[in-house]
Motif scaffolding. Structure first.
Motif, PDB file in Angstrom:
ATOM      1  N   VAL A 179      29.913   9.118 -12.909  1.00  0.00           N
ATOM      2  CA  VAL A 179      28.823   9.921 -12.335  1.00  0.00           C
ATOM      3  C   VAL A 179      28.591  11.142 -13.224  1.00  0.00           C
ATOM      4  N   ASN A 180      29.638  11.941 -13.382  1.00  0.00           N
ATOM      5  CA  ASN A 180      29.500  13.171 -14.165  1.00  0.00           C
ATOM      6  C   ASN A 180      29.219  12.896 -15.632  1.00  0.00           C
ATOM      7  N   SER A 181      29.940  11.948 -16.213  1.00  0.00           N
ATOM      8  CA  SER A 181      29.779  11.688 -17.642  1.00  0.00           C
ATOM      9  C   SER A 181      28.400  11.122 -17.947  1.00  0.00           C
ATOM     10  N   GLY A 182      27.778  10.445 -16.975  1.00  0.00           N
ATOM     11  CA  GLY A 182      26.450   9.889 -17.187  1.00  0.00           C
ATOM     12  C   GLY A 182      25.321  10.832 -16.820  1.00  0.00           C
ATOM     13  N   VAL A 183      25.406  11.422 -15.648  1.00  0.00           N
ATOM     14  CA  VAL A 183      24.330  12.286 -15.149  1.00  0.00           C
ATOM     15  C   VAL A 183      24.127  13.494 -16.063  1.00  0.00           C
ATOM     16  N   LEU A 184      25.211  14.131 -16.473  1.00  0.00           N
ATOM     17  CA  LEU A 184      25.093  15.355 -17.269  1.00  0.00           C
ATOM     18  C   LEU A 184      24.581  15.091 -18.685  1.00  0.00           C
ATOM     19  N   GLY A 185      24.668  13.848 -19.114  1.00  0.00           N
ATOM     20  CA  GLY A 185      24.153  13.520 -20.434  1.00  0.00           C
ATOM     21  C   GLY A 185      22.645  13.415 -20.492  1.00  0.00           C
ATOM     22  N   VAL A 186      21.991  13.246 -19.331  1.00  0.00           N
ATOM     23  CA  VAL A 186      20.540  13.000 -19.337  1.00  0.00           C
ATOM     24  C   VAL A 186      19.744  13.970 -18.469  1.00  0.00           C
ATOM     25  N   LEU A 187      20.417  14.800 -17.717  1.00  0.00           N
ATOM     26  CA  LEU A 187      19.741  15.626 -16.713  1.00  0.00           C
ATOM     27  C   LEU A 187      18.881  16.724 -17.333  1.00  0.00           C
ATOM     28  N   THR A 188      19.345  17.285 -18.433  1.00  0.00           N
ATOM     29  CA  THR A 188      18.627  18.380 -19.085  1.00  0.00           C
ATOM     30  C   THR A 188      18.294  17.987 -20.524  1.00  0.00           C
ATOM     31  N   ASP A 189      17.425  18.776 -21.184  1.00  0.00           N
ATOM     32  CA  ASP A 189      17.052  18.407 -22.548  1.00  0.00           C
ATOM     33  C   ASP A 189      17.541  19.440 -23.564  1.00  0.00           C
ATOM     34  N   ARG A 190      17.128  19.268 -24.817  1.00  0.00           N
ATOM     35  CA  ARG A 190      17.700  20.059 -25.904  1.00  0.00           C
ATOM     36  C   ARG A 190      17.341  21.546 -25.848  1.00  0.00           C
ATOM     37  N   ASN A 200      15.147   9.629  -8.673  1.00  0.00           N
ATOM     38  CA  ASN A 200      14.247   8.675  -9.333  1.00  0.00           C
ATOM     39  C   ASN A 200      14.427   8.720 -10.851  1.00  0.00           C
ATOM     40  N   TYR A 201      14.513   9.920 -11.392  1.00  0.00           N
ATOM     41  CA  TYR A 201      14.699  10.065 -12.837  1.00  0.00           C
ATOM     42  C   TYR A 201      16.057   9.521 -13.270  1.00  0.00           C
ATOM     43  N   LEU A 202      17.105   9.895 -12.529  1.00  0.00           N
ATOM     44  CA  LEU A 202      18.452   9.469 -12.910  1.00  0.00           C
ATOM     45  C   LEU A 202      18.629   7.953 -12.829  1.00  0.00           C
ATOM     46  N   ARG A 203      18.018   7.321 -11.842  1.00  0.00           N
ATOM     47  CA  ARG A 203      18.128   5.858 -11.721  1.00  0.00           C
ATOM     48  C   ARG A 203      17.628   5.140 -12.974  1.00  0.00           C
ATOM     49  N   HIS A 204      16.675   5.738 -13.669  1.00  0.00           N
ATOM     50  CA  HIS A 204      16.050   5.062 -14.801  1.00  0.00           C
ATOM     51  C   HIS A 204      16.474   5.612 -16.153  1.00  0.00           C
ATOM     52  N   HIS A 205      17.435   6.557 -16.152  1.00  0.00           N
ATOM     53  CA  HIS A 205      17.858   7.140 -17.418  1.00  0.00           C
ATOM     54  C   HIS A 205      19.371   7.234 -17.605  1.00  0.00           C
ATOM     55  N   THR A 206      20.147   7.152 -16.541  1.00  0.00           N
ATOM     56  CA  THR A 206      21.588   7.367 -16.648  1.00  0.00           C
ATOM     57  C   THR A 206      22.288   6.136 -17.213  1.00  0.00           C
ATOM     58  N   ARG A 207      22.835   6.252 -18.407  1.00  0.00           N
ATOM     59  CA  ARG A 207      23.396   5.103 -19.118  1.00  0.00           C
ATOM     60  C   ARG A 207      24.623   4.527 -18.420  1.00  0.00           C
ATOM     61  N   THR A 208      25.453   5.372 -17.833  1.00  0.00           N
ATOM     62  CA  THR A 208      26.647   4.859 -17.163  1.00  0.00           C
ATOM     63  C   THR A 208      26.317   4.137 -15.860  1.00  0.00           C
ATOM     64  N   TYR A 209      25.096   4.278 -15.401  1.00  0.00           N
ATOM     65  CA  TYR A 209      24.608   3.578 -14.208  1.00  0.00           C
ATOM     66  C   TYR A 209      23.891   2.290 -14.616  1.00  0.00           C
ATOM     67  N   ILE A 210      23.031   2.396 -15.618  1.00  0.00           N
ATOM     68  CA  ILE A 210      22.220   1.257 -16.049  1.00  0.00           C
ATOM     69  C   ILE A 210      23.052   0.205 -16.775  1.00  0.00           C
ATOM     70  N   PHE A 211      24.057   0.669 -17.538  1.00  0.00           N
ATOM     71  CA  PHE A 211      24.799  -0.258 -18.386  1.00  0.00           C
ATOM     72  C   PHE A 211      26.229  -0.505 -17.914  1.00  0.00           C
TER      73      PHE A 211
END
Length: 396
Positions: A114-125, A260-271
């Protein structure tokens, strides 16, 4: 051997501690985890488990898992994104969202992902993620995978946190990520002050890891956010199944737009493959029991307060803990391992905590309480540990 093998073969610390007879890891438990377990054929008091609600051996939870395996099979053979979503997953997500007071939730196969995936995509550069320097390793890994800039403040130091917020541009996201209950020391994040800072500095958001708060704090165990009455002010709430919910897995809860955003972007969830049917059903049953039996949490706090009193009276250094996690500071790695071994020989299972899980000067052994522990078991553990700490001249 090649270069890789030659390089890794130089790592021999485990062998050294094994030779000394104090290697404390991968100890084999021969049955269910309860307040007592069988190890090496003899009885040991279990004070090293995160099963705060004491539900890991509950027959209702076990039968829920068995029934789900019979109905759905042993696994989902795919990710939630494709073929791995069961109606069981969706039901649990709806119940978790309602339980922690958010619009929606999404379940993962482990809490770490959860943490390792969500925090990788939640915010941008252009954004900032601001962390307590004692946040869990899964938060650290998640931040490392993010393009955002990471800032850290000293543990629970709100003055330093404010200084960091002052340095960040106003027109970017500033995400503060904290453990609700810090897993090694047992103290709480000062959430009221963090929320106050969120409101003071525009575009600040908060994510709270409730891994050790669920089932312990708040109404019916809803967690630290509920305990402080600040659920609405926290943007994301994370939790695990592997502690109070007697299973394996994790979840993130937030408003619908975030999920909605996390469901379609979180790699540890999708993969990643879905949480198994048995684990999902077991967590759901534990969640039901938690809400139906408030006396379970009352018992947890009764035995926790008793244990805190006993350890303090015996002269242990236990820091600022406010939870069923009780650190007994040793402040020496070798002695920490020795305490763990001698305690086991005396019939008490506890966990050693050394770097990187703590600072080098803060090594400790970690005692954790369950709702099913008795005061008599606490007395036995305190007496045994007092003897061990005196033998090693850690306390007088």
């Amino acid at each position: 051997m090649g270069l890789l093998q030659d390089r890794l073969a130089k790592y021999d610390r485990p062998q050294k501690y094994k030779a000394l007879g104090i290697y404390p890891y991968f100890r084999e438990i021969e049955g269910k985890q309860g307040t007592e377990v069988i190890m090496d054929g003899h009885r040991v008091l279990m004070f090293g488990s995160n099963a705060y609600t004491g539900l890991t051996g509950d027959e209702r939870v076990i039968q829920a898992g068995i029934k789900a395996m019979e109905q759905y099979g042993s696994g989902c053979a795919g990710s939630r994104f494709l073929n791995g979503t069961l109606d069981l997953h969706v039901q649990l997500e709806k119940e978790l969202a309602a339980f922690v007071g958010k619009d929606e939730a999404m379940c993962f196969a482990t809490g770490f992902t959860v943490n390792s995936g969500v925090l990788g995509v939640l915010t941008d550069r252009h954004d900032y993620i601001i962390c307590d320097d004692r946040d869990h390793a899964s938060i650290v890994d998640g931040v490392r995978s993010s393009f955002s800039r990471c800032l850290k403040y000293k543990h629970n130091d709100m003055e330093e946190l404010e200084k960091l917020l002052q340095k960040c541009p106003e027109d970017v996201v500033k995400l503060i990520v904290v453990d609700g209950v810090f897993s090694m020391e047992g103290d709480l994040a000062p959430l009221p002050k963090i929320v106050e800072l969120k409101k003071k500095y525009p575009n600040t958001a908060i994510m709270v890891d409730e891994a050790h708060g669920l089932g312990v704090f708040g109404k019916n165990g809803r967690g630290v956010c509920d305990h402080f009455g600040l659920t609405a002010d926290v943007d994301l709430i994370m939790g695990t199944f592997s502690k109070s919910l007697a299973s394996i897995g994790g979840f993130i809860a937030a408003d619908s737009s975030i999920i909605n955003y996390l469901r379609h972007h979180t790699r540890t969830y999708i993969f990643s493959a879905s949480c198994t049917p048995a684990a999902t059903a077991a967590a759901r049953e534990a969640l039901h029991i938690l809400q139906e039996e408030p006396e379970r949490i009352e018992k947890l706090w009764e035995v926790t307060n008793y244990a805190l009193k006993r350890f303090r009276e015996a002269g242990f250094e236990i820091g600022e803990t406010e939870s069923p996690i009780i650190p007994l500071y040793v402040r020496d790695v070798d002695k920490t391992f020795a305490v763990t071994k001698l305690a086991f020989d005396a019939g008490v299972f506890i966990n050693p905590v050394i770097p990187p899980a703590c600072a080098p000067q803060d090594t400790l052994v970690r005692v954790a309480l369950m709702a099913t522990h008795t005061k008599e078991q606490v007395d036995e553990a305190v007496d045994a540990l007092t003897g061990v700490f005196k033998q090693l001249e850690i306390i007088k």
